[in-house]
Design a protein around this motif. Sequence first.
Motif, PDB file in Angstrom:
ATOM      1  N   CYS A  20       0.840  -1.197   0.000  1.00 44.00           N
ATOM      2  CA  CYS A  20       0.000   0.000   0.000  1.00 44.00           C
ATOM      3  C   CYS A  20       0.873   1.244   0.000  1.00 44.00           C
ATOM      4  O   CYS A  20       1.711   1.431   0.878  1.00 44.00           O
ATOM      5  CB  CYS A  20      -0.928   0.002   1.210  1.00 44.00           C
TER       6      CYS A  20
ATOM      7  N   HIS B 260       0.685  -9.280   0.613  1.00 43.59           N
ATOM      8  CA  HIS B 260       0.095  -7.941   0.697  1.00 43.59           C
ATOM      9  C   HIS B 260       0.694  -7.270   1.927  1.00 43.59           C
ATOM     10  O   HIS B 260       0.621  -7.822   3.018  1.00 43.59           O
ATOM     11  CB  HIS B 260      -1.427  -8.076   0.814  1.00 43.59           C
TER      12      HIS B 260
ATOM     13  N   ARG C  88      -3.208  -2.660   9.137  1.00 42.99           N
ATOM     14  CA  ARG C  88      -3.782  -3.999   9.345  1.00 42.99           C
ATOM     15  C   ARG C  88      -5.292  -3.910   9.591  1.00 42.99           C
ATOM     16  O   ARG C  88      -6.076  -4.639   9.002  1.00 42.99           O
ATOM     17  CB  ARG C  88      -3.091  -4.691  10.527  1.00 42.99           C
TER      18      ARG C  88
ATOM     19  N   HIS D  23      -6.578  -3.051   5.690  1.00 45.30           N
ATOM     20  CA  HIS D  23      -6.405  -4.370   5.086  1.00 45.30           C
ATOM     21  C   HIS D  23      -7.585  -5.300   5.398  1.00 45.30           C
ATOM     22  O   HIS D  23      -7.993  -6.111   4.561  1.00 45.30           O
ATOM     23  CB  HIS D  23      -5.078  -4.988   5.533  1.00 45.30           C
TER      24      HIS D  23
ATOM     25  N   GLU E 296     -10.151  -4.335   2.892  1.00 48.95           N
ATOM     26  CA  GLU E 296      -9.818  -4.829   1.545  1.00 48.95           C
ATOM     27  C   GLU E 296     -10.193  -6.304   1.439  1.00 48.95           C
ATOM     28  O   GLU E 296     -10.835  -6.742   0.487  1.00 48.95           O
ATOM     29  CB  GLU E 296      -8.302  -4.712   1.294  1.00 48.95           C
TER      30      GLU E 296
ATOM     31  N   TRP F  93       0.087 -11.844   4.615  1.00 50.32           N
ATOM     32  CA  TRP F  93       0.081 -10.410   4.910  1.00 50.32           C
ATOM     33  C   TRP F  93       1.363 -10.071   5.667  1.00 50.32           C
ATOM     34  O   TRP F  93       1.795 -10.850   6.527  1.00 50.32           O
ATOM     35  CB  TRP F  93      -1.130 -10.049   5.768  1.00 50.32           C
TER      36      TRP F  93
ATOM     37  N   HIS G  98       3.108  -6.909   7.936  1.00 47.64           N
ATOM     38  CA  HIS G  98       2.906  -5.591   8.556  1.00 47.64           C
ATOM     39  C   HIS G  98       4.148  -5.182   9.333  1.00 47.64           C
ATOM     40  O   HIS G  98       4.597  -5.936  10.194  1.00 47.64           O
ATOM     41  CB  HIS G  98       1.677  -5.626   9.470  1.00 47.64           C
TER      42      HIS G  98
END
Length: 439
Positions: free
Chosen positions: A4, A199, A206, A210, A213, A228, A230
């Motif tokens: 992102c 991602h 988070r 996310h 999304e 994911w 982070h």
Amino acid sequence: MYVCGPTVYDLPHLGHGRFTLVWDVARRWFTFQGLRVTYVSNITDIDDNIINRALADQTTEVQVAQHYEQQWWDAMGRIGVATPDIVPHATQYVAEMVTFIEVLLADDVAYLADDGVYFDVSRVADYGLLAGQALDTLRAGARVEANVQKRSPLDFALWKKAKPHEPSWPAPFGDGRPGWHTECVVMSLDLLGEDFDLHCGGLDLRFPHHENERAQAVAAGRPFARHWGHNGWVMVGDEKMSKSLGNFTSLTDLLEKTDSRAYRLLVLRSHYRSPIEISPATIADAERALARLDALARRFELVELAGAHLEVKSDFDWPPSTRDLFAEVVEALDEDLDTPLAVAQLFEAVSRANTLADSGDVVQARHLARAVNALFGALGLALKGGADSVDGISQALVERRDEARNARNWAEADRLRDELVALGWTVEDSGSGTLIRRP
Ligand SMILES: [Zn+2]
């Protein structure tokens, strides 16, 4: 990888530096290990902040976005973050987002309100998966906003109907502009396909970004990111420290006042999921460590690696004496990107190389120094002050030529010299091996 990206309405701040460096390091490491990486990172070029900035500066949203996107790429270049393979812009994807919202409306997981379209989070069974909390707990903690027509405080806007004088795009459910959460889910699915690997973003994304999304993808029946990532927060310390930090108000400021590699080294010295402290003291400490690395580069006339070019393992030769170091670093980084451990091992190797050279074992010392240089290069950290900056291919030719010379294979050594000359280098022989520089 989908990372992102920023909303471009101000100078990049220190948190932007953290996430771009962390995922740049991950990308470089995957590439070095031989994976083929497609790195997508978006630019949000329309949102409330951009509209407000345009009003305040008496200019247009397009000019605000273009100006701050340029600032963004300038800072990324200086911090050594490699350019993404694809940079989708939200305003180029509005038609796709409208189509996606129509699907969610048709499936009854979204609903129309006077001011836009909202997503009904109660329709996604495992909502709260990324937050690590159940829907009820999240709902109890949610802030209730006034003046919004949401059914639940957790519901979020997929589409905001245009207010007068705001930029807007046509849609069957009313002219307006897309919500941020819809932007990323639509662009990542379009560019990377369903079921893409990774991602990423800062810990602050988070939840809810996310989570929201993912909720949209689940509701639309589209398999989404498999993993994911982070990264942790940036801490600026206590009040006293933040006062002295007055100088580093933005990433742009920090880069003007410090060695642009210092932030990367701080990032590498912390685990990506841990918080990081940026202060004059931690920056100064990183600069002292960089000085040690640069001294190694001068002592062994190392060629400068890293930068925009992503290195791959096969670009390098690994003499037997460096294979332990190489294996240790690979093991550390392959275990959830343990950069602090890898960096500690590399600094130990710096000491070993210096000790070896002091005791007269120049060949082994030089091998080790080159391995340190190559591995820092793989993480995007360039050692400076040695030989002229060269790419990984030239570096490999130099090392192959040294091997040929050591094996007294003069024909091969001459052939490799010609290759280097063809690449524009002046080639010299020294006691410690081949030296190349620009004529
Ligand atoms: Zn996003």
